[in-house]
Scaffold this motif. Structure first.
Motif, PDB file in Angstrom:
ATOM      1  N   VAL A   2       0.840  -1.201   0.000  1.00 54.79           N
ATOM      2  CA  VAL A   2       0.000   0.000   0.000  1.00 54.79           C
ATOM      3  C   VAL A   2       0.878   1.257   0.000  1.00 54.79           C
ATOM      4  O   VAL A   2       0.600   2.220  -0.711  1.00 54.79           O
ATOM      5  CB  VAL A   2      -0.974  -0.011   1.210  1.00 54.79           C
ATOM      6  CG1 VAL A   2      -1.644   1.334   1.389  1.00 54.79           C
ATOM      7  CG2 VAL A   2      -2.013  -1.114   1.045  1.00 54.79           C
ATOM      8  N   SER A   3       1.957   1.226   0.765  1.00 53.67           N
ATOM      9  CA  SER A   3       2.872   2.367   0.801  1.00 53.67           C
ATOM     10  C   SER A   3       3.517   2.605  -0.554  1.00 53.67           C
ATOM     11  O   SER A   3       3.589   3.744  -1.023  1.00 53.67           O
ATOM     12  CB  SER A   3       3.964   2.151   1.853  1.00 53.67           C
ATOM     13  OG  SER A   3       3.404   2.047   3.128  1.00 53.67           O
ATOM     14  N   PHE A   4       3.993   1.550  -1.193  1.00 55.23           N
ATOM     15  CA  PHE A   4       4.600   1.693  -2.512  1.00 55.23           C
ATOM     16  C   PHE A   4       3.571   2.198  -3.519  1.00 55.23           C
ATOM     17  O   PHE A   4       3.866   3.059  -4.344  1.00 55.23           O
ATOM     18  CB  PHE A   4       5.183   0.366  -3.001  1.00 55.23           C
ATOM     19  CG  PHE A   4       6.353  -0.128  -2.195  1.00 55.23           C
ATOM     20  CD1 PHE A   4       7.264   0.759  -1.638  1.00 55.23           C
ATOM     21  CD2 PHE A   4       6.549  -1.479  -1.994  1.00 55.23           C
ATOM     22  CE1 PHE A   4       8.348   0.313  -0.904  1.00 55.23           C
ATOM     23  CE2 PHE A   4       7.635  -1.947  -1.265  1.00 55.23           C
ATOM     24  CZ  PHE A   4       8.540  -1.040  -0.713  1.00 55.23           C
ATOM     25  N   GLY A   5       2.370   1.654  -3.462  1.00 56.38           N
ATOM     26  CA  GLY A   5       1.315   2.077  -4.376  1.00 56.38           C
ATOM     27  C   GLY A   5       0.934   3.535  -4.180  1.00 56.38           C
ATOM     28  O   GLY A   5       0.724   4.274  -5.140  1.00 56.38           O
ATOM     29  N   THR A   6       0.853   3.967  -2.922  1.00 49.82           N
ATOM     30  CA  THR A   6       0.530   5.364  -2.626  1.00 49.82           C
ATOM     31  C   THR A   6       1.626   6.282  -3.154  1.00 49.82           C
ATOM     32  O   THR A   6       1.342   7.319  -3.755  1.00 49.82           O
ATOM     33  CB  THR A   6       0.355   5.560  -1.108  1.00 49.82           C
ATOM     34  OG1 THR A   6      -0.663   4.671  -0.651  1.00 49.82           O
ATOM     35  CG2 THR A   6      -0.030   6.985  -0.778  1.00 49.82           C
TER      36      THR A   6
END
Length: 138
Positions: A25-29
Motif C-alpha cells: 500500500v505504501s509503494f502504491g501510494t
C-alpha cells in the motif's frame, strides 16, 4: 491471498518472504503521488510551451511524444544498468543509490534549461529549432 512460491529445491517458501500489505500500500501510494505530480507538470508544460515559449499545439504534442518515447527506451536501460553496473565516481553509495545520485545531478544541471529561453535561437531562427532545443533538454 498469498501464494506460496517454490524454492530452489522445490520446497514451498512461506508467504512471509513477500512484501507485507502495508509495504505494498505504501509503494502504491507513493506511485500514485508520483503520477499525480507528473500529470501536474505535464499540464503546466503544455501551457508553458504554448504560451511562453510560443510553440504551436502540434509542436508541443510532438515534443511530449518524443519525451515519452525517450522515457520508454531509457527506463528499461536505466533499470538494467542499475542492476548490473555501479557508476564509479559514486560507487561508495552502492549500485542503485549511485544511479539515483547521478540522475539527480543530471536533472539539476538540465532543469534550468527547460525553464529558460532557447539559448541557440534568435528572432530569425526556423520554427523547428526551439522544438529541437526543448526536445533535447526536456
Amino acid at each position: 491471498m498469498f501464494r506460496k512460491k517454490r524454492g530452489s529445491r522445490g520446497k514451498l517458501k512461506d508467504s512471509k518472504d513477500r512484501s507485507t500489505l502495508k509495504q505494498r500500500v505504501s509503494f502504491g501510494t507513493g506511485h500514485i503521488f508520483n503520477d499525480l505530480c507528473s500529470a501536474v507538470w505535464f499540464t503546466y508544460f503544455i501551457v508553458y510551451f504554448n504560451k511562453v515559449v510560443g510553440l504551436s499545439s502540434s509542436q508541443t504534442g510532438l515534443l511530449f511524444l518524443i519525451a515519452q518515447c525517450a522515457d520508454a527506451i531509457l527506463t528499461p536501460i536505466t533499470g538494467i544498468g542499475c542492476d548490473r553496473f555501479v557508476i564509479k565516481p559514486f560507487s561508495r553509495h552502492g549500485k542503485r543509490k549511485s544511479w539515483h545520485l547521478f540522475g539527480t545531478i543530471v536533472q539539476a544541471v538540465i532543469w534550468p534549461f527547460i525553464l529558460s529561453p532557447c539559448l541557440v535561437c534568435s528572432s530569425d531562427s526556423p520554427s523547428w529549432l526551439p522544438m529541437l532545443y526543448y526536445a533535447v533538454v526536456h
